[in-house]
Design a protein around this motif. Structure first.
Motif, PDB file in Angstrom:
ATOM      1  N   TYR A   6      -4.445   5.702 -18.619  1.00  0.00           N
ATOM      2  CA  TYR A   6      -4.858   5.429 -17.247  1.00  0.00           C
ATOM      3  C   TYR A   6      -5.619   4.108 -17.166  1.00  0.00           C
ATOM      4  O   TYR A   6      -5.343   3.254 -16.332  1.00  0.00           O
ATOM      5  N   VAL A  14      -4.690  -4.757 -12.432  1.00  0.00           N
ATOM      6  CA  VAL A  14      -5.676  -5.751 -12.020  1.00  0.00           C
ATOM      7  C   VAL A  14      -5.300  -7.143 -12.540  1.00  0.00           C
ATOM      8  O   VAL A  14      -5.367  -8.129 -11.824  1.00  0.00           O
ATOM      9  N   GLN A  17      -1.946  -8.619 -10.736  1.00  0.00           N
ATOM     10  CA  GLN A  17      -1.784  -8.403  -9.297  1.00  0.00           C
ATOM     11  C   GLN A  17      -1.079  -9.563  -8.586  1.00  0.00           C
ATOM     12  O   GLN A  17      -0.289  -9.334  -7.688  1.00  0.00           O
ATOM     13  N   LEU A  35       1.627  -7.047   1.009  1.00  0.00           N
ATOM     14  CA  LEU A  35       0.394  -6.349   0.623  1.00  0.00           C
ATOM     15  C   LEU A  35       0.598  -4.830   0.677  1.00  0.00           C
ATOM     16  O   LEU A  35       0.135  -4.104  -0.186  1.00  0.00           O
ATOM     17  N   GLN A  39       0.156  -2.237  -2.418  1.00  0.00           N
ATOM     18  CA  GLN A  39      -0.755  -1.106  -2.290  1.00  0.00           C
ATOM     19  C   GLN A  39      -0.040   0.222  -2.546  1.00  0.00           C
ATOM     20  O   GLN A  39      -0.528   1.054  -3.310  1.00  0.00           O
ATOM     21  N   ILE A  42       0.708   0.662  -6.236  1.00  0.00           N
ATOM     22  CA  ILE A  42      -0.469   1.043  -7.029  1.00  0.00           C
ATOM     23  C   ILE A  42      -0.767   2.529  -6.857  1.00  0.00           C
ATOM     24  O   ILE A  42      -0.997   3.255  -7.823  1.00  0.00           O
ATOM     25  N   CYS A  43      -0.728   3.010  -5.615  1.00  0.00           N
ATOM     26  CA  CYS A  43      -0.986   4.439  -5.364  1.00  0.00           C
ATOM     27  C   CYS A  43      -0.012   5.297  -6.159  1.00  0.00           C
ATOM     28  O   CYS A  43      -0.410   6.221  -6.851  1.00  0.00           O
ATOM     29  N   LEU A  46      -0.676   5.179  -9.940  1.00  0.00           N
ATOM     30  CA  LEU A  46      -1.869   5.898 -10.400  1.00  0.00           C
ATOM     31  C   LEU A  46      -1.707   7.415 -10.250  1.00  0.00           C
ATOM     32  O   LEU A  46      -2.208   8.183 -11.043  1.00  0.00           O
TER      33      LEU A  46
ATOM     34  N   LEU B  20      -5.901  -9.892  -1.382  1.00  0.00           N
ATOM     35  CA  LEU B  20      -5.184  -9.131  -2.413  1.00  0.00           C
ATOM     36  C   LEU B  20      -6.114  -8.429  -3.397  1.00  0.00           C
ATOM     37  O   LEU B  20      -6.019  -7.228  -3.599  1.00  0.00           O
ATOM     38  N   SER B  21      -7.035  -9.181  -3.992  1.00  0.00           N
ATOM     39  CA  SER B  21      -7.859  -8.565  -5.033  1.00  0.00           C
ATOM     40  C   SER B  21      -8.719  -7.446  -4.459  1.00  0.00           C
ATOM     41  O   SER B  21      -8.966  -6.444  -5.117  1.00  0.00           O
ATOM     42  N   ILE B  23      -7.878  -5.521  -1.908  1.00  0.00           N
ATOM     43  CA  ILE B  23      -6.995  -4.393  -1.643  1.00  0.00           C
ATOM     44  C   ILE B  23      -6.684  -3.663  -2.948  1.00  0.00           C
ATOM     45  O   ILE B  23      -6.747  -2.440  -3.016  1.00  0.00           O
ATOM     46  N   VAL B  24      -6.387  -4.425  -3.981  1.00  0.00           N
ATOM     47  CA  VAL B  24      -6.073  -3.816  -5.271  1.00  0.00           C
ATOM     48  C   VAL B  24      -7.265  -2.993  -5.755  1.00  0.00           C
ATOM     49  O   VAL B  24      -7.135  -1.830  -6.118  1.00  0.00           O
ATOM     50  N   GLU B  25      -8.417  -3.628  -5.712  1.00  0.00           N
ATOM     51  CA  GLU B  25      -9.624  -2.963  -6.201  1.00  0.00           C
ATOM     52  C   GLU B  25      -9.922  -1.689  -5.406  1.00  0.00           C
ATOM     53  O   GLU B  25     -10.197  -0.641  -5.977  1.00  0.00           O
ATOM     54  N   THR B  27      -7.893   0.111  -3.600  1.00  0.00           N
ATOM     55  CA  THR B  27      -6.851   1.131  -3.786  1.00  0.00           C
ATOM     56  C   THR B  27      -7.114   1.899  -5.084  1.00  0.00           C
ATOM     57  O   THR B  27      -7.027   3.122  -5.121  1.00  0.00           O
ATOM     58  N   ILE B  28      -7.446   1.164  -6.121  1.00  0.00           N
ATOM     59  CA  ILE B  28      -7.722   1.809  -7.404  1.00  0.00           C
ATOM     60  C   ILE B  28      -8.930   2.728  -7.282  1.00  0.00           C
ATOM     61  O   ILE B  28      -8.922   3.863  -7.739  1.00  0.00           O
ATOM     62  N   PHE B 103      -8.704 -10.391 -11.596  1.00  0.00           N
ATOM     63  CA  PHE B 103      -9.932  -9.849 -11.030  1.00  0.00           C
ATOM     64  C   PHE B 103     -10.820  -9.257 -12.114  1.00  0.00           C
ATOM     65  O   PHE B 103     -12.012  -9.504 -12.169  1.00  0.00           O
TER      66      PHE B 103
END
Lengths: 163, 321
Positions: A6, A14, A17, A35, A39, A42-43, A46, B20-21, B23-25, B27-28, B103
């Protein structure tokens, strides 16, 4: 072990990206959709990280999700559009004509068949090996080669015509 | 295939949006929270079941072991989440230099600074003709939020400087070519010149209060055409920071003494400086160029030939306040 996977996945996301965004953008053609794609990917990744076979597979596995998400969004858009106003449909041929004549290889790639464009993007933009691409696309290596070759031929022709 | 090379170039130039960064952060982070809620619910449900069943020791051990595993998992994430939470607060500010850097790397290696503005490439292009290669990267200060000065004027100035340099460099290359051919050079010989023009920038330091960076223009055939501009921008006002603001009222004296002292030291190490009579260092002025280094100290820069033989290139003096 799973926890480690994980964490590795998170790091991978990260760190790469920007690359993911560029791929998404190459399909979507605009920032908002790109975007969204990133997103969603990523969801999904994970949520399903347990499905990754091993650490080494993270890279191809994530690409696969990303490409699928990109395709999904494109399909949704097509659907929305075809349900939309009739007037819009009438304008399509004119719009596409102009678009094609002007487009360089970058635009032309998006006019190719879906799996062909993915293969070309992964091969030339992301510089993945054919083997990796075969894994991502769930195709066998020879099919990938054949599709790539055919795609490039079409592309070359179209760019020439456009020029 | 050339067309693919061009397509790849366009692909690589797809601009990465600032969001972007973040949103990525986020979302995680959201995903992690979701999973933790799910996991702790699962544990609670199980422990309830155990009590109801009056579970034996075995079950209890199982449960505590599970608890431990999750606890360990949590610990792993606690650190990350603290960082993430801290990042959350500053998320709007810490887009970091140029955003491109991963990031995670910027996050964990650089202490979090509440930067309100950043330097980004707003426009870049590369071109290759038969005669020359040119690559231009134009920076621009992008404010992120809050009470910051107006950067329009400085951005416009930077933009014009870069474009003007590129234009003039191309002109100079043309003149050079004509002169070369007019004085008996052949086309083949000319082609070997491999003329290149480059405009780019380098960030020296940034904090919540200022941005220090330099913009440079270079021609590979003609060092006289080189040009560098120093930008030390006060984020709150959008204006240039002066040496006086950094070193105080007596900045001239402080800087001069420090430079003379450093020159003496370097001479002892065998470096050559011109004497004031030869046109060497004669004290700083308002026009003296400097940038601000990571320590927050001004670094005064003298161009090649300015105070020493050209072989030494640019010479820098850090003035410790």
């Amino acid at each position: 072990m799973k926890q480690e996977l994980y964490e590795k996945l998170v790091t991978h996301i990260v760190e790469n990206q920007n690359q993911f965004y560029r791929i998404a953008f190459s399909y979507a053609g605009n920032k908002e959709d790109a975007l969204d794609i990133v997103q969603n990917a990523i969801c999904k990744a994970l949520e399903n990280y347990e499905m990754i076979r091993n650490e080494k597979a993270i890279r191809t596995w994530f690409y696969r999700i990303l490409v699928n998400e990109s395709m999904l969004l494109l399909k949704q858009h097509k659907k929305e559009m075809s349900c939309g106003e009739q007037e819009w449909l009438l304008e399509v041929p004119y719009f596409e004509k102009a678009y094609e004549a002007e487009g360089d290889a970058f635009d032309q790639i998006n006019q190719l068949e879906e799996d062909v464009q993915s293969i070309i993007k992964l091969r030339f933009f992301e510089e993945l090996s054919l083997k990796e691409i075969a894994e991502i696309m769930d195709l066998n290596l020879n099919t990938v080669k054949a599709k790539l070759y055919r795609g490039l031929k079409t592309l070359k022709q179209r760019v020439k015509e456009g020029a | 295939m050339k067309i693919l090379k061009e397509a790849k170039k366009r692909y690589d130039e797809i601009a990465i949006p600032e969001e972007l960064s973040q949103i990525v952060e986020s979302t995680i982070r959201r995903q992690e929270e979701k999973q933790e809620v799910y996991q702790s619910n699962a544990v609670n449900a199980e422990s309830e079941k155990d009590t109801v069943n009056e579970a034996g020791k075995e079950n209890r051990i199982n449960e505590t072991e599970k608890g431990k595993v999750i606890h360990m998992k949590r610990q792993g994430r606690v650190l990350k989440r603290t960082l993430a939470a801290a990042a959350g607060i500053f998320a709007v500010f810490t887009l970091g230099l140029n955003v491109n850097t991963a990031f995670a790397k910027t996050m964990y290696e650089i202490p979090i600074i509440g930067t309100l503005a950043q330097v980004l490439t707003i426009y870049s292009y590369e071109d290759e003709t038969e005669d020359l290669k040119i690559s231009v990267e134009i920076p621009s200060i992008e404010t992120i939020s809050g009470e910051v000065g107006d950067m329009d004027a400085v951005n416009k100035e930077i933009y014009e400087y870069c474009e003007q340099y590129a234009e003039e460099a191309v002109e100079r290359a043309k003149e050079y070519r004509e002169a070369f051919l007019a004085t008996g050079g052949t086309e083949e010989e000319w082609e070997k010149h491999n003329i290149q023009i480059r405009v780019w920038y380098e960030i020296k330091s940034q904090t919540e209060n200022y941005l220090s960076f330099i913009v440079q223009g270079r021609e590979n055939w003609n060092s006289a055409g080189n040009s560098t501009r120093y930008y030390n921008i006060d984020i709150k006002t959008g204006g240039q920071i002066t040496l006086e603001e950094l070193l105080g009222e007596n900045y001239v004296q402080i800087a001069n003494e420090s430079i003379l002292h450093q020159i003496e030291e370097r001479k002892e190490n065998g470096e050559v400086f011109w004497t004031p009579e030869e046109g060497g260092f004669a004290g700083i002025s308002e026009q003296t160029q400097f940038y601000i280094n990571e320590m927050g100290n001004p670094v005064i820069v003298f161009d090649k030939y300015e105070i020493a033989p050209g072989a030494d290139g640019q010479i820098e003096f850090e003035i410790k306040a």
